[in-house]
Structures are given as structure tokens and as C-alpha cells.
Design a protein around this motif. Structure first.
Motif, PDB file in Angstrom:
ATOM      1  N   LYS A  26      33.211  40.534  50.810  1.00 32.53           N
ATOM      2  CA  LYS A  26      33.364  39.249  50.134  1.00 32.53           C
ATOM      3  C   LYS A  26      33.364  39.382  48.613  1.00 32.53           C
ATOM      4  CE  LYS A  26      31.003  36.858  53.938  1.00 32.53           C
ATOM      5  NZ  LYS A  26      29.878  35.967  54.313  1.00 32.53           N
ATOM      6  N   LEU A  27      33.662  40.556  48.112  1.00 33.94           N
ATOM      7  CA  LEU A  27      33.613  40.782  46.667  1.00 33.94           C
ATOM      8  C   LEU A  27      34.870  40.265  45.981  1.00 33.94           C
ATOM      9  CD1 LEU A  27      32.222  44.443  46.508  1.00 33.94           C
ATOM     10  CD2 LEU A  27      30.959  42.276  46.333  1.00 33.94           C
ATOM     11  N   THR A  28      34.678  39.762  44.775  1.00 34.60           N
ATOM     12  CA  THR A  28      35.817  39.387  43.943  1.00 34.60           C
ATOM     13  C   THR A  28      36.361  40.630  43.240  1.00 34.60           C
ATOM     14  OG1 THR A  28      34.437  38.956  42.009  1.00 34.60           O
ATOM     15  CG2 THR A  28      34.770  37.123  43.555  1.00 34.60           C
ATOM     16  N   GLY A  29      37.485  40.483  42.559  1.00 34.03           N
ATOM     17  CA  GLY A  29      38.062  41.606  41.841  1.00 34.03           C
ATOM     18  C   GLY A  29      37.118  42.224  40.827  1.00 34.03           C
ATOM     19  N   PRO A  30      36.523  41.418  39.932  1.00 33.37           N
ATOM     20  CA  PRO A  30      35.571  41.985  38.963  1.00 33.37           C
ATOM     21  C   PRO A  30      34.368  42.637  39.623  1.00 33.37           C
ATOM     22  CG  PRO A  30      36.311  39.821  38.244  1.00 33.37           C
ATOM     23  CD  PRO A  30      36.827  40.002  39.638  1.00 33.37           C
ATOM     24  N   GLU A  31      33.914  42.084  40.736  1.00 27.21           N
ATOM     25  CA  GLU A  31      32.772  42.670  41.433  1.00 27.21           C
ATOM     26  C   GLU A  31      33.131  44.019  42.047  1.00 27.21           C
ATOM     27  OE1 GLU A  31      30.096  38.821  42.813  1.00 27.21           O
ATOM     28  OE2 GLU A  31      31.790  39.442  44.045  1.00 27.21           O
TER      29      GLU A  31
END
Length: 335
Positions: A26-31
């Protein structure tokens, strides 16, 4: 190295890495970028601890953390079923819809050619004589003759496998060989249209054209549609070689080739359905209207699938190509 000070300085980074590793799906791109950075940094910390202050508890903790983070960074995505569902509901129908002008034109021209050949054969006994000997034609067209017994000459399961294999080769050849400027695809199309026209013409000359339609229509509607889609895609691929548009020729062929490969997989499933119909429905004891009705229903279902799901997917920009995240990065080009 003072282990307590080292732990105090870097505990926050390790805690954050542990958090990101546990919710990797469930990570975003920055994460994701942060996860990679912290993974590399913590791997360096582990190396330092092992060499300068090999505290077993800390080494064990960091080893476990680095292993989990490595799995989060490098493990393949567990989305096989999701990707398959996305392909069947979005990418494949969008690709077929996107090439509709090519395969609809291919279908119209092929049917016209087959009709003209059939009419020519039916109206000219001399042409019939050049195709086969009179006894062979009678054996083919008589009630219970070769044309009718062909569909139940083998056990249904064996016949289905044979039909699906043959049709898959025809579709794959029409599609893949299109890159050779579409010329092999045109030959395959003409050969297919000629075979249908000759068979129909001979049956019509014997006064049994209704039997021909009753045996061809149940499976032929879906089967020929799959062949037309494959051929239309092959011709489009051939045209890409000639006119790649604003893209470089290499990039255009790569994109259209990936889309064509996906369509080949989707059409293989369509041909499985038509092969099952040809093996189990066409030679069955159902009345003619029942067999034709099944074929029409299968064709209507496929066209609805393409023009409803495909149009909807194409409207939001889906082309049938792979997701950009699955493709290798490319250097920018000019012109």
C-alpha cells in the motif's frame, strides 16, 4: 563504536523501515523511494555493526529487518490474479476495440471474397471439375458425406484439441507475420476465404447450401471473428513498419508488438470457446436452429464484451499495452 549511542541515533530510521516493509503493498511512490533509501542505509548499518561492534542481539535485529526490507524491495508483486483480471476486463477488450477499423474491414472484405468465390464455383461446372473429380465432389456433398461426417469423425475431445490447435496456428500466423508488411497475412486471409468459398460453392451446387450454413455457422461466427481480429492486428502491425507515426519505428513496433502479443493470448481463449462449440455443438443432435442459436449467442457475447468493456477502457486511455511501471525506462528522444 558505542553501541548504545549508535542505536539511539538510528532507531528512528529502523522503526520507519520496519513500518514501510510491513505495508509494502500500500505504499505511495515517495514511500517506495524512502523504503529503498532506508533499506540501503540499514544494510550499511548492519555491516558496520558486524565489523566494529558485533553485538549479537543488535546484529540479529538488523539482519531480520534488512531481510524483510529486501523482500519488500525485490520480491515480485503478488498480483498474478489481479493482473489476469485486469487483462481480461480491460486490456484485451480495449486492444480489440482499438483495432476495430482494421478487423471489421478485414471481415467485410474476406466475406465478400468468399461469397464471390462461392458464387463462381456454384455457377460453373467447369470450375467444379477443376477442383475435384465428380465422384469426389459427390462424396463430399451428399447427405452423410465427407462434409457432414468431418465434424464427428473423431471423439469430441480429440477433435476439439485438433481444431483449437489449427485455429491457433492460423490466428498466430495472421498476427505475427503481419510485421512483414502484412503480405503473409493477406495470403492467409485469401486462402481462408477461398476454402470457405469453395466448400460453400460446392454445397450450393448440390442444393445443400442450407446444410453448409447449419454446420458452419455455430462455430464459424466466433472462430472467423477471432481470425479477422488477428489478421486485422497483423495488418496494423505491418502498417506500423511503413508508417510509425510520431514515434520512432523501434518504439512503435515495440509498443504494437506488446499489444499484439497480449491479443494473441486473449484470442487463444476465444478460439478455445469456438473449438468447444465446433467439437460438441456442431455435430450434436440439436436442431439446426438450436445449434445456430448457440453460435449467435457466443458471437453476440464476444462483440458485447468488446464494444462495452473495450469502449469503456479505451475512453479512459487504455491501449492494451503493459502498465508503464512494468516497462523499462527509456531515454528521451528528439524528433
Amino acid at each position: 563504536m558505542d553501541v548504545d549511542v549508535f542505536v539511539a541515533v538510528h532507531r528512528g530510521e529502523w522503526t520507519r523501515l520496519d513500518e514501510l516493509s510491513r505495508r509494502r503493498a500500500k505504499l505511495t511512490g515517495p514511500e517506495v523511494d524512502e523504503l529503498v533509501t532506508l533499506y540501503r542505509r540499514t544494510a550499511t548499518h548492519l555491516s558496520l555493526v558486524r565489523s566494529a561492534a558485533p553485538d549479537p542481539v543488535l546484529v540479529g535485529h538488523l539482519s531480520s529487518l534488512v531481510a524483510r526490507a529486501r523482500s519488500a524491495v525485490t520480491a515480485p508483486r503478488g498480483t498474478a490474479w489481479r493482473d489476469a483480471l485486469l487483462f481480461l476486463t480491460t486490456r484485451f477488450p480495449a486492444a480489440v476495440y482499438r483495432t476495430r477499423r482494421w478487423w471489421i474491414t478485414t471481415a467485410v472484405v474476406s466475406i465478400l471474397v468468399a461469397t464471390l468465390i462461392g458464387a463462381w464455383v456454384a455457377a460453373n461446372p467447369s470450375v467444379q471439375a477443376s477442383i475435384a473429380a465428380p465422384d469426389e465432389i459427390r462424396e463430399l456433398t451428399r447427405p452423410g458425406g465427407d462434409f457432414e461426417t468431418y465434424y464427428d469423425s473423431n471423439p469430441a475431445s480429440s477433435f476439439a484439441a485438433q481444431v483449437m490447435t489449427n485455429n491457433a496456428w492460423v490466428a498466430a500466423g495472421s498476427l505475427a507475420l503481419g510485421v512483414l508488411l502484412g503480405l503473409p497475412t493477406l495470403f492467409i486471409l485469401f486462402q481462408n476465404a477461398a476454402n470457405i468459398g469453395v466448400s460453400g460453392g460446392l454445397m450450393a451446387a448440390a442444393g445443400r447450401f442450407d446444410v453448409f450454413l447449419g454446420l458452419i455457422t455455430p462455430h464459424g461466427l466466433l472462430e472467423l471473428t477471432a481470425v479477422f481480429v488477428a489478421a486485422g492486428t497483423g495488418l496494423r502491425l505491418g502498417w506500423t513498419v511503413i508508417d510509425p507515426g510520431p514515434r520512432t519505428r523501434g518504439r512503435a513496433l515495440a509498443e504494437e508488438g506488446r499489444i499484439a502479443l497480449g491479443m494473441a493470448l486473449g484470442l487463444a481463449l476465444v478460439l478455445v470457446v469456438s473449438g468447444v462449440i465446433e467439437a460438441f455443438v456442431t455435430p450434436s443432435g440439436l436442431p439446426t436452429w438450436g445449434r445456430i442459436g448457440i453460435g449467435v449467442a457466443a458471437e453476440a457475447a464476444f462483440l458485447t464484451y468488446v464494444f462495452v468493456l473495450g469502449r469503456r477502457a479505451a475512453a479512459v486511455g487504455e491501449t492494451g499495452d503493459m502498465a508503464s511501471s512494468d516497462l523499462a525506462d527509456e531515454l528521451p528522444s528528439v524528433g
